[in-house]
Design a protein around this motif. Structure first.
Motif, mmCIF file in Angstrom:
data_model
loop_
_atom_site.group_PDB
_atom_site.id
_atom_site.type_symbol
_atom_site.label_atom_id
_atom_site.label_comp_id
_atom_site.label_asym_id
_atom_site.label_seq_id
_atom_site.Cartn_x
_atom_site.Cartn_y
_atom_site.Cartn_z
ATOM 1 N N UNK D 15 0.835 -1.207 0.000
ATOM 2 C CA UNK D 15 0.000 0.000 0.000
ATOM 3 C C UNK D 15 0.858 1.242 0.000
ATOM 4 N N UNK D 18 2.418 1.705 -3.431
ATOM 5 C CA UNK D 18 1.446 2.180 -4.418
ATOM 6 C C UNK D 18 1.130 3.648 -4.181
ATOM 7 N N UNK D 19 0.990 4.003 -2.920
ATOM 8 C CA UNK D 19 0.679 5.384 -2.581
ATOM 9 C C UNK D 19 1.774 6.332 -3.063
ATOM 10 N N UNK D 22 1.648 6.556 -6.681
ATOM 11 C CA UNK D 22 0.482 7.365 -7.068
ATOM 12 C C UNK D 22 0.739 8.833 -6.834
ATOM 13 N N UNK D 23 1.272 9.166 -5.662
ATOM 14 C CA UNK D 23 1.504 10.572 -5.346
ATOM 15 C C UNK D 23 2.515 11.162 -6.305
ATOM 16 N N UNK D 26 0.938 11.656 -9.725
ATOM 17 C CA UNK D 26 0.051 12.819 -9.729
ATOM 18 C C UNK D 26 0.854 14.112 -9.773
ATOM 19 N N UNK D 29 2.432 14.501 -13.150
ATOM 20 C CA UNK D 29 1.410 14.839 -14.132
ATOM 21 C C UNK D 29 1.034 16.321 -14.028
ATOM 22 N N UNK D 30 0.775 16.741 -12.789
ATOM 23 C CA UNK D 30 0.397 18.136 -12.583
ATOM 24 C C UNK D 30 1.546 19.048 -12.975
ATOM 25 N N UNK D 32 3.885 18.458 -15.119
ATOM 26 C CA UNK D 32 4.007 18.468 -16.584
ATOM 27 C C UNK D 32 2.996 19.445 -17.190
ATOM 28 N N UNK D 33 1.757 19.311 -16.752
ATOM 29 C CA UNK D 33 0.719 20.176 -17.310
ATOM 30 C C UNK D 33 0.976 21.635 -16.961
#
Lengths: 612, 359, 442, 199
Positions: D15, D18-19, D22-23, D26, D29-30, D32-33
């Motif tokens: 867990x 994965x967290x 995931x973090x 995210x 991704x943010x 990059x955008x």
């Protein structure tokens, strides 16, 4: 919920009593709030629907008043009424807007009260549940999972079903756009007349013509049997022609031969023989040359027929007495003249038959060249005005000159040459005139369809490429037609694909490929249109003036002007002049292309252009 | 009852209510008109209803189209008739000369965008000369296109919109300064009619848009359009107002909008051809200003004829220029499509065919 | 807030001037002594800096929500926070800047590099996701205005049978896929278009959407949070993240005594009972199915994806360009009479039909790819769900299913341990021991 | 017992991993955008007046009961005509402000006499914004002549929906997102007139 547990003690009784009172209050107020919201919502809905159906400002009475005022402009009392009514309507309008706004806020307030009271009621009646007796251990998870699997799978199938339904019910109208756009995009090879490719029809057999002797489609395609070559399309396969020539220096000229009689007819070529016609007021001849050397092989005078004997047609000098180009089926040459006489001469120069159609009533003189369909000579014989009912389309038996059929045409005199096309298996003769282009069945001369899109003096012949027919006259338009219709298709967008109006020719026939249509205006503009959209792509400009139709050899377009010929390489965005040729004399005719050579008739000579 | 859980299994009533609500919601979403195609349209009162005025009573149409060809100009501005009924179309940076069959005869290249032009008629001392308005000045060319003179600018704010020729005078309408300049044939400024700063024979012109036309009338008075007043006014050469006619209105006998007619031309017999912009109508008025008939209506020009407007709702440039040839034919240049239309009275159409036939 | 027009456009569009036909013909307006030319008022939009205020409010609300749910375990606090969020993000901000809708801005920004997504919107997209990754769906609990309005309306919740719940729970993923497809292709932001409650927030809207909203509220009276559970595409993103969360609300503050009092307290069907051991036959069957599913899934996904290609045309129908092309084609081939406003506007642009058709056909192609991805996505979601139903988890206590639990705290009150913690009862035994005594009475 | 703890540990470890992934994903991704969008500005909706066909959908499709779209007067382009086609009904009989002569259905166009110049009266035409509903009738009338009136989204009213309902219903696709710092679009012609006056 009214049957609550009996109170345990006084304190609790008191508490329960107070709670019950509160709860009752909460429940009641939530009912009141709910009713209030419902009322407001109904009012709003009623008001809103009324506003949508009939706007208060769109009152019938008001409009009527305005109508009355238009009838009696000076009526002061009426004006006053209108003003009052107008004011009332506008006030109503804005009042209603306010009503909606207020109503919305009221509904919101009601919702808040409802929520608060209902929440209170729910909370107040909330009770910690007593635990149930311990249940025997039960594998709920597996049971639920089993059920869920089915519903999930069911949902998946429903989604797939919905997708299939969507796919089947929603179709695009654009599918036909792609279908029409893709085939034959690259091929510019002409579609040839479907002569004897199939078995000869019974009608042909009945005329007694030796069907075995009819030329095959390949033979026709390999020769230049008529005006503008196979199919009358002006397109020849690529061949090694010089890019420049000059008759004075002899550069690029194989041979040059004098022509005994004048004429604006163009040469045709079959095998090693070249045929030409010439005529003046008295005489008419068919000439045969050796295509290789330019030597004249024979000259056959065509005698007058009873119909034309001693009569001279009225015509303009520009047209002349021998404007129609002859046509051949490899057995005979069929020539036509301004006096309405048609004659067949065999390859050795022997006159086979003559046929007089009568002196045509044509203001500039007859110029339409005959066409061939199987063993028939097709003559478009348009005269005078539609009222005079003289115009006809005639099929003559190639062997005997007898009329097979003759169809009256309600059109005015015209100058284009008919073409025979094979559109999706349907063979059609296309004949243009003012005001119709009409398609006929070559078997019996019955009309298939017509389209009213030509006007005044129609000179250019139709042309056809990749399933689309192009007809034009100088005014008003060029029209692209899908010749699949029947009856009058004038206003039918399914068949009339597009029209173009710029730089249209008055004599030169258009040139069409699967992608582009080129039109040559007499004042020297070669204009390229997109064949599918009719969009004007580019213009090429020259100082010369033109009556000769453009001819495409491979990728190059040859345009013979009065003085010079330009060799043009057309591209997507424009055209490049890649060569130039001069004949040293005026040129009004259209070339024949055969066996790596180009044959063109000048004012006095016949020229063979090619590499020696 | 004490075991009442917070969340109970659904009763039939609840299922019915929920299912109904779900159905209604689904239906409401389904019925939403999102594309605006079939939408809740505005009631009639909010719609600008011009269609009624676009249709011309066929009984009033006294002319029929006898030719139409494309001038090939991208930005057409004016049309005039030269000697032997040749058609001069100005636009882009050139003047193109056509015969009435659309055959292009010649072209005059210019250094600037022509805004107006006039060709001296056969009975004029300088027959065949071309006077072109180039922004704020006039250029003079021979009939063959040779530049002869370039007259000095007529003012910083000058926007020349029309030129009229009298025997010894040139009149140039200047929309920028709302006046008509009077010049000699040599280009000397002789005076002006109107203008906000006043001139001889002070007369006011209201020119709200760049359309302001002048024309010579056979009666010897100059005709000036006062577009803001929706009138055609007659002036002596000295600038004295002699008479005027015309009134506003969308009706067929009136001049539409704020500033019309945009262009006028005078028929040989002294009657007027007027062209309105916005709601494009070409009409005939008698010499004293009585509405007579219609040459062509909005269906023939502009958007209806496939014009493409830079601004889709804007009709300002949906205008036409008019000229009259020696045969009394009305030649119309559509400024949006750059097409040249020829119109002839319906009665006289037989004549034209005879003329055509003599090719 | 208002400033005159003159300086607004100083040089921005100067380049266009050259293209403006007849610009040189422009007449000055008449100069009249003593009358200055008025300038039109151009009120400015809401200042961009306020967007960052919104982000701050969001962060604050998220923090507060986490604190109230996980630390204070205060249902009342969460309820008040929900009302506050509803008032601010809903009624004050009129529902527009919203995490749910931001999915589309992000999708469009990903596919179209010319479209820039502002940092505020990016924050609205990412902050709740990050918070969920650590603390569970506290965003849904009390920050999201759509969640809040439904939370308030969940007055008389009923149970949704698990089989139905599981199937309907897939809808958000489908909706998410469709929304991303339409956003990424620049067609429309359908989540915003069909937001059921935004019309209430604005107190005006199209009649149909008001009806839809009202229906959702009516349904919401009986079925807790219908939008969140069965439609919300942002919820579809939050669900898996919430499963990974580091800290998550617990029903009992400390240890579960398996008193079963909370069993039926969750209006959103998130409380799962302890499991019992599967029977041997069941276990075998499950294992077999699992192997089969795992083997078949890639095939199913691939097949559905391939079949999804055919959806290009129907999917493209929502795109205005495709719509227009179909209409123009119908008009061209004479299958319909007359024109529409849209086709009229198209004709007057002078754009050739073929170009429009080509554009529409390109769109069809694009949507065919999108349809393929969408088909694959939906199949993947279903496959995962099916696999999920074959995984047998072991639970020893009543616990909230982390994916579905929105951390609303409704169950706290039903837990005797919680009541004891709050001092409402002396100890757990007061409640738990009673059933045996009362059994006979009722 | 030990195995249970192990399982617990393993689950926690997984867990946590994965967290973290995931973090990080995210954040990446943010980032990059955010990086790509740069200083991407807030956008607002606006009508391109050169594309607008005044179909009237603005008045009916806005989510607000009273549309955020209103007519705007470009005073620099208005010739202050007496017979204004954006003010007078096509069938008007006199040039007065009387109700029967007015084009605007809600009376939102105000006509004010300014001066008489060169013998011709001049009027200023204002849009009374609170009464305007954005139907575009006056715009259409004015477009027949000088075209000084045009429709614009008024940003004091617009709630800037993430998906504008009018934009979807707009037949000419004249609605588009513009940077919030330049929230209005002018007609090219109006712009030219403004600049001409300014220069």
């Amino acid at each position: 919920m009214t049957e609550s547990k009996p109170p345990q003690n006084d304190r609790e009784t008191l508490h329960v009593g107070r709670v019950a009172a509160w709860r009752t209050a909460a429940v009641r107020s939530s009912y009141v709030a709910a009713v209030f919201i419902a009322l407001v919502a109904l009012l709003l809905l009623w008001d809103f629907s009324g506003r949508l159906v009939k706007d208060p400002l769109d009152s019938d009475a008001y409009r009527q008043l305005r109508g009355q005022l238009a009838g009696s402009p000076g009526d002061a009392a009426l004006r006053e009424t209108i003003r009052a009514e107008d004011r009332r309507l506008r006030e109503d309008y804005f009042r209603q807007r306010r009503f909606t706004r207020t109503g919305a806020w009221l509904a919101l307030a009601g919702a808040v009260v409802l929520l608060v009271s209902a929440k209170a009621a729910v909370t107040l009646q909330r009770k910690l549940p007593a635990p149930l007796p311990a249940a025997p251990p039960d594998d709920r998870e597996t049971r639920e999972s089993n059920a869920a699997r089915w519903t999930v799978a069911g949902l998946g199938i429903a989604l797939v079903g919905a997708a299939v339904l969507l796919r089947c019910t929603i179709r695009t109208e654009l599918a036909s756009v792609t279908a029409a756009g893709s085939p034959g995009e690259s091929s510019v090879a002409p579609k040839v007349d479907p002569a004897a490719a199939g078995p000869p029809p019974t009608a042909a057999a009945s005329t007694g013509a030796p069907s075995a002797a009819l030329p095959s489609a390949e033979e026709i395609a390999a020769n230049w049997p008529r005006f503008r070559g196979p199919g009358g399309l002006g397109i020849a396969p690529a061949m090694d022609l010089p890019a420049a020539w000059d008759a004075e220096s002899g550069e690029g000229i194989c041979w040059k031969a004098p022509v005994s009689l004048p004429g604006n007819s163009s040469p045709i070529v079959w095998g090693d023989r070249l045929f030409l016609t010439g005529a003046d007021e008295q005489r008419r001849v068919v000439l045969c040359y050796d295509a290789a050397e330019g030597k004249q092989l024979w000259e056959t005078a065509i005698p007058a027929t009873p119909e034309s004997e001693g009569k001279v047609p009225e015509l303009s000098e520009d047209t002349g007495f021998a404007a129609p180009t002859p046509v051949t089926d490899g057995l005979r040459v069929y020539a036509m003249f301004a006096n309405g006489d048609v004659a067949a001469v065999d390859f050795e120069g022997k006159l086979v038959w003559t046929k007089g159609l009568g002196i045509p009533k044509n203001i500039y003189g007859h110029a339409s060249s005959p066409a061939m369909w199987r063993d028939r000579v097709i003559v478009q014989f348009d005269q005078a005005t539609p009222k005079d009912q003289l115009s006809r389309l005639i099929a003559l038996d190639a062997a005997t000159g007898e009329t097979v059929w003759s169809t009256p045409r309600e059109v005015a005199n015209s100058w284009p040459s008919p073409i025979v096309i094979d559109h999706e298996g349907s063979q059609q003769i296309i004949a243009c005139s003012d005001p119709f282009v009409i398609a006929y069945n070559p078997a019996d001369g019955k009309e298939i369809w017509r389209c009213k899109c030509l006007r005044q003096d129609v000179g250019p012949s139709p042309t056809y490429a990749d399933g689309i027919l192009y007809v034009t006259s100088e005014f008003p338009q060029m029209t692209a037609i899908r010749p699949s219709g029947t009856g009058d298709i004038t206003d039918n967008d399914e068949y009339v694909l597009w029209i173009a109006e710029d730089n249209l020719p008055d004599t030169c026939s258009p040139l069409a490929t699967a992608r582009h249509v080129y039109v040559l205006a007499s004042y020297g503009y070669l204009t390229c249109y997109d064949a599918k959209s009719g969009e004007l792509r580019w213009e090429w400009e020259s100082d010369d003036s033109y009556t000769s139709s453009p001819t495409m050899v491979g990728d190059l377009i040859y345009v013979f002007g009065l003085e010079t010929c330009a060799v043009i390489s057309p591209g997507g965005e424009g055209a490049e002049t890649v060569g130039k040729g001069t004949l040293g004399e005026e040129c009004l005719t259209t070339p024949a292309v055969h066996g790596g050579r180009m044959f063109i008739r000048g004012k006095e000579h016949l020229f063979c252009i090619g590499k020696k | 009852m004490t075991n009442q859980p917070a969340v109970r299994p659904a009763g039939l009533g609840v299922i019915v209510v929920v299912a109904t609500a779900a159905l209604v919601a689904g239906l409401a979403v389904w019925l939403i008109d999102r594309s605006g195609g079939s939408g809740h349209r505005l009631p009639e009162k909010f719609v600008y209803q011009i269609d009624k005025y676009k249709q011309i009573d066929p009984g009033l149409l006294a002319y029929e189209e006898v030719f139409c060809f494309d001038s090939g100009l991208k930005d057409a501005s004016a049309v005039a008739i030269g000697l032997e009924d040749r058609i001069f179309a100005a636009g882009d940076r050139s003047i193109r000369i056509f015969d009435s069959r659309g055959g292009r005869l010649a072209a005059i290249e210019l250094a600037a965008r022509p805004s107006c032009l006039a060709v001296a008629p056969a009975d004029h001392p300088q027959a065949g000369r071309v006077f072109v308005g180039l922004g704020d000045q006039i250029g003079v060319f021979s009939g063959e296109g040779q530049p002869l003179a370039s007259w000095p600018p007529l003012g910083e704010k000058a926007i020349l919109t029309s030129i009229a020729l009298a025997e010894a005078d040139v009149f140039a309408a200047d929309a920028g300064q709302a006046r008509v300049h009077r010049l000699s044939l040599e280009g000397d400024v002789l005076g002006a009619i109107g203008g906000q700063r006043g001139g001889r024979g002070w007369a006011p012109f209201a020119v709200p848009s760049p359309f302001f036309d002048v024309a010579m009338h056979p009666d010897g008075w100059l005709r000036v359009v006062n577009p803001g007043a929706l009138r055609v006014e007659a002036y002596s050469f000295e600038g004295n107002l002699q008479l005027f006619w015309g009134e506003g209105g969308a009706r067929i006998d009136g001049f539409f909008g704020c500033c019309n007619p945009a262009n006028i031309a005078v028929l040989p017999d002294g009657r007027f051809v007027t062209a309105e912009k916005g709601l494009v109508r070409v009409k005939i008025y008698s010499a004293d200003g009585q509405f007579e008939s219609v040459v062509a209506g909005p269906e023939t020009f502009g958007a209806a004829a496939g014009a493409v407007n830079e601004s889709l709702s804007d009709h300002e440039y949906t205008a036409v220029d008019v000229a009259v040839d020696g045969k009394g034919r009305v030649v119309v240049l559509d400024l949006t499509t750059a097409k040249i239309h020829g119109f002839q009275t319906k009665a006289g159409s037989g004549e034209s065919e005879a003329a055509d036939g003599s090719r | 807030m208002r400033r005159p027009l003159g300086i607004l456009f100083a040089t921005a569009l100067l380049g266009l001037l050259a293209a403006g036909a007849g610009a040189q013909d422009l007449l000055s307006r008449p100069e009249i002594d003593g009358h200055a030319t008025p300038t039109a008022e151009f009120p400015e939009p809401r200042s961009a800096s306020l967007e960052y205020g919104d982000v701050a409010v969001l962060a604050l609300a998220l923090g507060l929500s986490v604190y109230l749910a996980l630390v204070r375990r205060s249902r009342r606090g969460l309820f008040l926070l929900a009302i506050g969020s509803l008032a601010y993000f809903g009624f004050y901000r009129q529902g527009c800047v919203c995490a749910i809708g931001s999915i589309q801005n992000v999708a469009l920004a990903l596919s179209d590099s010319s479209y820039g997504v502002s940092l505020a919107i990016l924050a609205f997209f990412a902050l709740p996701l990050v918070a969920t990754l650590f603390f569970g769906r506290t965003f849904c609990a009390a920050v999201c205005p759509l969640g809040a309005i439904q939370e308030l309306f969940a007055l008389r919740p009923v149970k949704v049978p698990p089989w139905l719940d599981q199937a309907l729970g897939l809808a958000p993923y489908v909706y998410l896929g469709a929304a991303v497809v339409y956003a990424a292709t620049g067609t429309a932001f359908i989540i915003c278009e069909y937001d059921p409650f935004v019309a209430f927030f604005r107190l005006s809207g199209s009649a149909n959407m008001l009806i839809v909203g009202a229906c959702f509220l009516v349904i919401g009276l009986f079925i807790g949070r219908p939008y969140c559970r069965y439609l919300c595409p942002y919820g579809a993103l939050l669900k898996p993240l919430s499963r990974l969360s580091r800290w998550h609300v617990r029903i009992p503050p400390e240890e579960c005594i398996n008193c079963r009092l909370c069993e039926d307290s969750c209006p959103y069907g998130a409380i799962r009972p302890p499991t019992v051991k599967q029977s041997v036959a069941d276990r075998k069957a499950t294992r077999l199915r699992l192997v089969l599913l795992l083997a078949l899934s890639p095939l199913i996904v691939a097949a559905t994806g391939w079949a999804g290609r055919g959806l290009g045309v129907p999917l493209a129908r929502l795109h205005p360009e495709s719509q227009l092309a179909e209409r123009v084609r119908l008009e061209e081939t004479g299958q319909v009479e007359g024109t529409t406003d849209a086709s009229d506007a198209f004709y007057s642009t002078g754009r050739p039909r073929q170009e429009l058709y080509a554009a529409a056909l390109a769109l069809h192609e694009r949507f065919a790819v999108a349809g393929m991805l969408l088909g694959g996505w939906v199949a993947l979601v279903i496959a995962v769900k099916l696999i999920h139903t074959n995984l047998h988890r072991q639970r020893t206590e009543y616990s909230a299913e982390r994916g579905n639990c929105v951390s609303c705290g409704r169950c706290f009150w039903y837990c005797p341990a919680e009541q004891a913690r709050l001092g409402l009862i002396e100890n757990v035994d007061v409640v738990v021991k009673r059933p045996a005594a009362e059994k006979g009475e009722s | 017992m030990t195995s249970a703890t192990n399982r617990q540990d393993r689950r926690q470890f997984l867990g946590g991993g994965a967290r973290t992934v995931g973090a990080m994903a995210l954040a990446g991704f943010s980032g990059f955008l955010a990086g790509r969008s740069g200083k991407a500005e807030e956008t607002v909706w606006q009508i391109d007046p050169d594309v607008c066909t005044t179909c009237g959908n603005c008045a009916t499709y806005c989510v607000l009961d009273e549309s955020a779209v209103k007519a705007v007067q470009c005073f620099d382009l208005c010739a202050m005509c007496d017979p204004c086609p954006g003010y007078f009904d096509l069938s008007h009989q006199e040039r007065t402000t009387a109700a029967e002569n007015q084009l605007c259905p809600t009376g939102a166009v105000l006509r004010t006499f300014i001066a008489e110049q060169a013998g011709v009266p001049r009027f200023e035409y204002y849009i009374e914004e609170k009464d305007c509903i954005g139907c575009g009738k006056c715009v259409e009338g004015c477009a027949m002549m000088n075209g000084s009136l045009y429709l614009q989204v008024r940003h004091d009213r617009c709630v800037n929906c993430n998906q504008c309902a009018i934009a979807i219903a707009c037949p000419s696709q004249a609605f588009r997102r513009v940077p919030a710092s330049q929230p209005y679009l002018m007609k090219k012609k109006a712009l030219a007139a403004t600049q001409r006056r300014g220069s």
